[in-house]
Design a protein around this motif. Structure first.
Motif, mmCIF file in Angstrom:
data_model
loop_
_atom_site.group_PDB
_atom_site.id
_atom_site.type_symbol
_atom_site.label_atom_id
_atom_site.label_comp_id
_atom_site.label_asym_id
_atom_site.label_seq_id
_atom_site.Cartn_x
_atom_site.Cartn_y
_atom_site.Cartn_z
ATOM 1 N N LYS A 165 0.807 -1.210 0.000
ATOM 2 C CA LYS A 165 0.000 0.000 0.000
ATOM 3 C C LYS A 165 0.847 1.269 0.000
ATOM 4 C CE LYS A 165 -3.897 2.273 1.749
ATOM 5 N NZ LYS A 165 -4.798 2.566 2.805
ATOM 6 N N LYS A 201 -2.841 -1.660 -12.331
ATOM 7 C CA LYS A 201 -3.953 -1.612 -11.383
ATOM 8 C C LYS A 201 -5.117 -2.571 -11.683
ATOM 9 C CE LYS A 201 -6.945 1.350 -8.772
ATOM 10 N NZ LYS A 201 -7.580 2.635 -8.560
ATOM 11 N N LYS A 205 -5.734 -7.009 -6.896
ATOM 12 C CA LYS A 205 -6.901 -7.316 -6.075
ATOM 13 C C LYS A 205 -6.894 -6.461 -4.813
ATOM 14 C CE LYS A 205 -9.416 -11.334 -4.453
ATOM 15 N NZ LYS A 205 -9.339 -12.787 -4.335
ATOM 16 N N ILE A 206 -5.715 -6.282 -4.239
ATOM 17 C CA ILE A 206 -5.630 -5.545 -2.985
ATOM 18 C C ILE A 206 -4.306 -4.797 -2.874
ATOM 19 C CG2 ILE A 206 -4.925 -7.697 -1.845
ATOM 20 C CD1 ILE A 206 -6.005 -6.492 0.761
ATOM 21 N N TYR A 207 -4.398 -3.541 -2.406
ATOM 22 C CA TYR A 207 -3.199 -2.794 -2.027
ATOM 23 C C TYR A 207 -3.120 -2.814 -0.510
ATOM 24 C CZ TYR A 207 -2.855 -0.757 -6.736
ATOM 25 O OH TYR A 207 -2.712 -0.568 -8.083
ATOM 26 N N SER A 208 -2.147 -3.519 0.045
ATOM 27 C CA SER A 208 -2.012 -3.556 1.496
ATOM 28 C C SER A 208 -0.602 -3.978 1.867
ATOM 29 C CB SER A 208 -3.015 -4.539 2.100
ATOM 30 O OG SER A 208 -2.765 -4.686 3.472
ATOM 31 N N ASP A 337 4.257 10.815 -4.513
ATOM 32 C CA ASP A 337 2.985 10.966 -3.806
ATOM 33 C C ASP A 337 1.855 11.205 -4.794
ATOM 34 O OD1 ASP A 337 1.180 11.410 -1.644
ATOM 35 O OD2 ASP A 337 1.338 13.539 -2.090
ATOM 36 N N LEU A 343 -3.248 7.089 -8.494
ATOM 37 C CA LEU A 343 -3.491 5.666 -8.731
ATOM 38 C C LEU A 343 -4.655 5.165 -7.886
ATOM 39 C CD1 LEU A 343 -2.293 3.079 -10.110
ATOM 40 C CD2 LEU A 343 -1.048 2.700 -7.989
ATOM 41 N N LEU A 344 -4.707 5.618 -6.642
ATOM 42 C CA LEU A 344 -5.706 5.087 -5.708
ATOM 43 C C LEU A 344 -6.906 6.014 -5.542
ATOM 44 C CD1 LEU A 344 -3.353 3.764 -2.905
ATOM 45 C CD2 LEU A 344 -4.206 2.580 -4.900
ATOM 46 N N GLN A 345 -7.024 7.010 -6.413
ATOM 47 C CA GLN A 345 -8.099 8.006 -6.240
ATOM 48 C C GLN A 345 -9.475 7.366 -6.269
ATOM 49 O OE1 GLN A 345 -9.297 10.233 -10.048
ATOM 50 N NE2 GLN A 345 -7.109 9.960 -10.270
ATOM 51 N N ILE B 78 -11.932 11.754 -3.954
ATOM 52 C CA ILE B 78 -11.746 10.997 -2.703
ATOM 53 C C ILE B 78 -12.715 11.508 -1.627
ATOM 54 C CG2 ILE B 78 -10.119 10.498 -0.840
ATOM 55 C CD1 ILE B 78 -7.898 10.645 -2.994
ATOM 56 N N ARG B 81 -16.215 10.373 -2.475
ATOM 57 C CA ARG B 81 -16.413 8.953 -2.190
ATOM 58 C C ARG B 81 -16.594 8.722 -0.694
ATOM 59 N NH1 ARG B 81 -11.735 6.797 -3.832
ATOM 60 N NH2 ARG B 81 -12.528 6.586 -5.939
ATOM 61 N N TYR B 162 -12.899 -7.007 -0.349
ATOM 62 C CA TYR B 162 -12.220 -5.975 -1.124
ATOM 63 C C TYR B 162 -13.158 -5.309 -2.121
ATOM 64 C CZ TYR B 162 -8.517 -8.723 0.925
ATOM 65 O OH TYR B 162 -7.738 -9.411 1.811
ATOM 66 N N ASP B 240 -9.637 0.364 4.925
ATOM 67 C CA ASP B 240 -8.309 -0.182 4.713
ATOM 68 C C ASP B 240 -8.327 -1.703 4.684
ATOM 69 O OD1 ASP B 240 -6.074 1.472 4.293
ATOM 70 O OD2 ASP B 240 -5.037 0.400 5.910
ATOM 71 N N GLY B 244 -9.614 -3.274 0.544
ATOM 72 C CA GLY B 244 -8.462 -3.636 -0.269
ATOM 73 C C GLY B 244 -7.596 -2.457 -0.649
ATOM 74 N N GLY B 245 -7.935 -1.275 -0.143
ATOM 75 C CA GLY B 245 -7.077 -0.115 -0.377
ATOM 76 C C GLY B 245 -6.997 0.331 -1.824
ATOM 77 N N LYS B 246 -7.881 -0.185 -2.696
ATOM 78 C CA LYS B 246 -7.779 0.213 -4.102
ATOM 79 C C LYS B 246 -8.369 1.592 -4.335
ATOM 80 C CE LYS B 246 -8.042 -2.638 -7.625
ATOM 81 N NZ LYS B 246 -8.550 -3.647 -8.556
ATOM 82 N N LYS B 247 -9.281 1.984 -3.472
ATOM 83 C CA LYS B 247 -9.894 3.307 -3.592
ATOM 84 C C LYS B 247 -9.615 4.037 -2.292
ATOM 85 C CE LYS B 247 -12.384 2.498 -7.422
ATOM 86 N NZ LYS B 247 -12.251 3.327 -8.612
ATOM 87 N N LEU B 248 -8.874 5.128 -2.390
ATOM 88 C CA LEU B 248 -8.536 5.866 -1.173
ATOM 89 C C LEU B 248 -9.763 6.515 -0.556
ATOM 90 C CD1 LEU B 248 -5.250 7.856 -1.802
ATOM 91 C CD2 LEU B 248 -5.630 6.011 -0.196
ATOM 92 N N SER B 252 -7.512 7.266 4.988
ATOM 93 C CA SER B 252 -6.272 6.699 4.459
ATOM 94 C C SER B 252 -5.423 7.780 3.806
ATOM 95 C CB SER B 252 -6.580 5.622 3.421
ATOM 96 O OG SER B 252 -7.537 4.734 3.899
ATOM 97 N N LEU B 253 -6.090 8.741 3.162
ATOM 98 C CA LEU B 253 -5.362 9.822 2.495
ATOM 99 C C LEU B 253 -4.560 10.620 3.518
ATOM 100 C CD1 LEU B 253 -4.872 11.388 -0.153
ATOM 101 C CD2 LEU B 253 -6.811 12.820 0.439
ATOM 102 N N LEU B 256 -1.620 8.596 4.759
ATOM 103 C CA LEU B 256 -0.553 8.557 3.754
ATOM 104 C C LEU B 256 0.305 9.820 3.811
ATOM 105 C CD1 LEU B 256 -0.045 6.334 1.673
ATOM 106 C CD2 LEU B 256 -1.221 7.712 -0.011
#
Lengths: 345, 297
Positions: A165, A201, A205-208, A337, A343-345, B78, B81, B162, B240, B244-248, B252-253, B256
């Motif tokens: 992540k 992306k 499946k998962i960002y962790s 950053d 990427l994760l927006q 973000i 969401r 996720y 988190d 699955g952390g794919k969408k912030l 989490s923002l 980070l």
């Protein structure tokens, strides 16, 4: 609880030391938590008569902040390579002239005179590790030999990929894959990185960064980012025998913790003795056996626990480059950053 | 010992510990964050002295990799969401929480106390642990899928983990008690003879619910919605672990920014923005509460 007690006692001892009741032949050692075996300190005391007082921290940032504020009373500390670089630049370390120590000859040639301490003036090796990716070989027939597999996955790995992540390590892997310099400040490099990660992306499946060993062992993902120590644990766990830690030809990302002497240390000679003592293979093996990380002293192998000595996760094959993370400039940090947030927006 | 005679002084001294606690543990950290958000970021983490609104500008406009300043909707997406997910959580809590609260009020006193006690039990365990439990429930080899698979009802994984659905489930689960308790508190005071009267006047069940019960439960519903919305919008653990952390999300923002991005001022600026949303929600509640007071005279 025990750890807390030790920390409390040692900080009490340290404040005594600072108040002038300082006994000659004592060494104040500041190290990460769960990183210092007791038997190592006892052995050192038996051989030299120098008593070691241990105090602990949990991040490089904490250590840097302490050293920056000055007058710490510590004689030894253990920063990672990128922070060591900053400490050298900021003049926070005493010279130790490690290259001339008797046991320096045991250090693996690959890790002598490292980029963060080119003349080995300030630091001696402690422990090290690498970051790469792993494949569940029974679930996915992936190609371990290139980072292409990880960044541009195909077939069964699509939608079954786990990625860290936090960007630092994955970003360094991407530099290796794209043949870019670490800490690059070129805009076209940033664009290429952004394209690479956006392309990866859909397969993720998962960002962790937590629980990676569990997810690879229970098959939640078939391919994943991984730290070598974690993946050693995953493989030796029940049902984890098919977890393969990959050494792609482009290289792996590394971290390297070293012993240094903070500026203003009172017992420099004793600190140097300790540095030399740790480089001796049987002593270095004590540290690795305790912390389960690799080290830069190849001759320590016969003294290691058998499962550690045979672990492919802890041994980087010759010819595989290791890129150690560096302390990069502001432009780089901001760009990374931005890429990651987008990427994760 | 001489006690001060002046009642104002005595009141001040009596409240002093409370003021100190609020001041030191709530106001001061927020002030620090506010100040940090207007300072320059130090590349090694922390802040450097100097006044700048850079961090707030970054929320809307950012330099692209061709060094042009452009409107950047990343952070607005973000924020949007996070608010949307919080609203879903509020809605979910309301759907599940209202019937529960209603059911509890209809029981005997002794049973009521027992049920309320059961509602609060989850709070005895750490939120992190409870959220991890949802991983065991929702994951591919989890409590739901495993029996369905061995019975042959499904073959492939349902892929429940996720997803946004998993996050919403986690949020609803985490904050459901915060909805049940205030609704219970206002329904408990409800005089059920009013409902009977409505039925006597030929109100259908739905009409009685809509025109008698809901208006009387309104203060509790609003309080519950606020109590669920506020922690959900900044939630960190459920998105988190379950998303699955794919969408912030906002939480989490912010994390980070203080960790790997080492941009404390920007983290502070987003935290201030989050605080503003919460304040708006609270002010709205305060206003509607005042309006109700005026209406009821």
């Amino acid at each position: 609880m025990k750890k807390l007690l030790i920390a409390a006692v040692s900080s009490a001892v340290l404040s005594f030391a600072a108040s002038g009741a300082y006994a000659a032949g004592e060494l104040n050692f500041y190290n990460w938590t769960d990183y210092t075996p007791d038997d190592l300190l006892e052995k050192f005391q038996k051989e030299t008569g120098i008593k070691v007082n241990l105090d602990t921290y949990d991040s490089n940032e904490t250590l840097l902040a302490k050293l920056k504020s000055g007058a710490t009373g510590y004689d030894l500390a253990v920063p990672s390579q990128n922070f060591l670089e900053i400490m050298v630049k900021e003049g926070l370390l005493e010279e130790a002239n490690v290259a001339s120590m008797p046991n320096y000859k045991y250090v693996d040639a690959r890790f002598k005179n490292p980029t963060w301490d080119p003349e080995q003036k300030y630091s001696s090796p402690w422990q090290m590790g690498t970051t790469s990716f792993v494949i569940r070989t029974d679930l996915y027939d992936g190609d371990c030999s290139s980072l292409k597999e990880f960044f541009e996955p195909t077939g069964k790995a699509v939608g079954q990929l786990g990625v860290f992540k936090t960007p630092e390590e994955v970003m360094n892997q991407a530099h290796l894959y794209l043949g870019q310099e670490m800490c690059t400040e070129k805009n076209e490099d940033f664009k290429a990185l952004q394209k690479l990660f956006e392309g990866q992306k859909p397969a993720v499946k998962i960002y962790s960064s937590e629980g990676t060993p569990d997810r690879i062992v229970d098959g939640t993902v078939v391919m994943s980012s991984g730290w070598n120590g974690d993946m050693f644990n995953a493989r030796t766990k029940e049902g984890g025998t098919t977890v393969k830690y990959c050494y792609p030809k482009e290289g792996v990302v590394g971290w390297f913790d070293s012993l240094v002497i903070p500026k203003g240390a009172k017992n420099i000679e004793a600190a140097k003795k300790f540095m030399d003592f740790v480089m001796k293979p049987e002593n270095m093996a004590l540290v690795s056996n305790f912390a389960s990380y690799a080290n830069a002293i190849p001759d320590s192998a016969p003294f290691l626990n058998p499962e550690l000595a045979d672990a492919p996760e802890l041994k980087v094959p010759n010819g595989i480059p290791i890129a150690f993370g560096q302390s990069c400039g502001e432009k780089y940090i901001k760009a990374v950053d931005k890429i990651w947030t987008k990427l994760l927006q | 010992m001489n006690l001060p005679q002046n009642p104002a002084t005595r009141r001040f001294l009596g409240l002093l510990p409370a003021w100190l606690v609020i001041g030191i543990f709530m106001v001061m950290p927020m002030m620090i964050l506010l100040v940090f958000s207007f300072m320059e970021s130090d590349p090694y983490g922390g802040v450097d002295p100097g006044f700048t609104i850079e961090a707030y500008r970054q929320i809307l406009f950012d330099l692209n990799f061709d060094d042009e300043l452009e409107f950047d909707p990343v952070y607005l997406i973000i924020i949007g969401r996070s608010i949307l997910l919080a609203l879903i959580a509020v809605f979910g809590c309301l759907i599940f929480g209202f019937p529960v609260a209603y059911y509890i009020t209809r029981q005997e006193r002794r049973v009521q106390n027992m049920l309320l006690y059961l509602v609060t039990i989850p709070f005895w365990t750490n939120l992190l642990v409870r959220t991890y439990a949802w991983i065991l429930i929702l994951s591919g080899d989890g409590v739901i899928e495993q029996p369905l698979k061995s019975l042959g009802i499904i073959e492939n994984s349902l892929e429940m983990m996720y997803t946004n659905g998993a996050v919403a489930t986690g949020l609803v689960y985490s904050y459901l008690p915060l909805m049940v308790l205030p609704i219970y508190a206002s329904l408990e005071k409800l005089d059920f003879r009013l409902v009977e009267a409505a039925h006597d006047l030929y109100a259908s069940r739905f009409q009685a619910f809509k025109q008698v019960i809901v208006p009387l439960a309104k203060p509790g519903i609003i309080a519950g919605c606020i109590l669920v919305f506020v922690p959900s919008v900044g939630a960190f653990i459920a998105p988190d672990l379950l998303g699955g952390g794919k969408k912030l999300m906002l939480g989490s923002l912010i994390h980070l920014q203080f960790a790997s991005s080492r941009n404390w001022p920007f983290g502070g600026a987003i935290a201030m923005l989050l605080l503003a949303f919460v304040m708006i929600a609270l002010l709205w509640q305060l206003r509607s509460a005042r309006k109700r007071m005026e209406e009821s005279g």
